[in-house]
Design an enzyme around this catalytic site. Structure first.
Site, PDB file in Angstrom:
ATOM      1  N   GLY A  12     -14.753  32.719   8.882  1.00  0.00           N
ATOM      2  CA  GLY A  12     -14.702  34.120   8.436  1.00  0.00           C
ATOM      3  C   GLY A  12     -15.976  34.827   8.840  1.00  0.00           C
ATOM      4  N   ASN A  13     -15.944  36.134   8.736  1.00  0.00           N
ATOM      5  CA  ASN A  13     -17.052  36.958   9.227  1.00  0.00           C
ATOM      6  C   ASN A  13     -18.380  36.648   8.510  1.00  0.00           C
ATOM      7  OD1 ASN A  13     -18.234  38.959  10.778  1.00  0.00           O
ATOM      8  ND2 ASN A  13     -16.756  40.528  10.217  1.00  0.00           N
ATOM      9  N   GLY A  17     -18.486  35.136   2.482  1.00  0.00           N
ATOM     10  CA  GLY A  17     -18.592  34.257   1.303  1.00  0.00           C
ATOM     11  C   GLY A  17     -18.278  32.792   1.580  1.00  0.00           C
ATOM     12  N   LYS A  18     -18.520  32.346   2.784  1.00  0.00           N
ATOM     13  CA  LYS A  18     -18.242  30.941   3.124  1.00  0.00           C
ATOM     14  C   LYS A  18     -19.134  29.983   2.315  1.00  0.00           C
ATOM     15  CE  LYS A  18     -19.069  31.858   7.445  1.00  0.00           C
ATOM     16  NZ  LYS A  18     -19.206  33.321   7.321  1.00  0.00           N
ATOM     17  N   GLU A  93     -18.613  24.216   7.053  1.00  0.00           N
ATOM     18  CA  GLU A  93     -18.812  25.664   7.105  1.00  0.00           C
ATOM     19  C   GLU A  93     -18.954  26.044   8.574  1.00  0.00           C
ATOM     20  OE1 GLU A  93     -22.279  27.099   5.109  1.00  0.00           O
ATOM     21  OE2 GLU A  93     -21.716  29.192   5.343  1.00  0.00           O
TER      22      GLU A  93
END
Ligand code: DCP
Length: 220
Positions: A12-13, A17-18, A93
């Site tokens: 995700g960008n 919130g990774k 991640e």
């Protein structure tokens, strides 16, 4: 003999919130997960140099060195899902794949990365991913509007990201969409789970538990 375990990767960008996602499950399932947070600390202290900061200050000069180093550090993470003593599930991640499909791609599209450098990094990428060590069983895509990501990036106030623009987040968002939703490039996993990452923290963690715990436990 080396044996491959299940690998779940969070994508995700920037600012979606990774890290919170990863830490939530690391606390929830200790011992069961091999959790690999993105090695940002390595990128900011390579031989006493902050390569991430150098890349943001002078992308044309440093983006290839930075992405080559990201790919190297990411490849270590993928390799750690091997081995008989590894926990059953590795939670990563980001990945070698998003380094290439999103960041390298974008730098090249924006003419910040030279075409020769781009082709060399892509050749390294293709060599790496011809090995099944880099396969992913499930990708969790935390999807959030670029404006929401920018708010979060501002709030966390990482010094290297002080000039990070909405325009960059929009470019990266589109590449995540092209890669994981529109299947414009090869996808390393047959299963992509898309989660709305725009809600407040407590609601998000409840959604993540409902949607993700069964997937992680499935691998037991
Ligand atoms: N980065 C990059 N190229 C990559 C990977 C990361 O330029 N191949 C940069 C973008 C960010 C920083 O490194 O400035 C960390 O980015 P991530 O989105 O990977 O991690 P975050 O900490 O922003 O994730 P989140 O906020 O979702 O927890």
């Amino acid at each position: 003999m080396a044996c491959r375990r299940f690998t779940v990767c969070v994508e995700g960008n920037i600012g979606c919130g990774k890290s919170s996602f990863i830490r939530h499950f690391a606390n929830k399932l200790p011992g069961y997960l091999n959790v690999l947070e993105e090695p940002v600390a390595q990128w900011t202290s390579l031989n006493n140099n902050n390569l991430l900061g150098m890349m943001y200050s002078d992308p044309k000069r440093w983006c290839t060195a930075f992405q080559a180093y990201v790919m190297l550090t990411m490849s270590d993470g993928h390799s750690s899902s091997r081995g008989a003593s590894a926990p059953p599930v590795t939670l990563l991640e980001r990945s070698l794949h998003s380094a290439c499909r999103v960041f390298v791609e974008n730098l090249h599209m924006q003419s910040l990365m030279d075409s020769m450098d781009y082709h060399i990094l892509m050749e390294w990428y293709n060599l790496w991913v011809s090995d099944q060590t880099y396969d992913i069983d499930v990708i969790i895509y935390l999807r959030a509007k670029p404006s929401v990501c920018l708010e979060r990036v501002k709030k966390r106030n990482r010094s290297e990201e002080c000039d990070l623009s909405l325009e960059l987040l929009e470019q990266l968002h589109q590449l995540h969409e092209d890669w994981l939703i529109n299947h414009k490039f090869g996808c390393p996993s047959t299963r992509v789970v898309v989660l709305d990452a725009e809600q407040d923290f407590d609601s998000l963690m409840a959604v993540y538990d409902r949607e993700v715990l069964p997937i992680l436990r499935d691998f037991a």
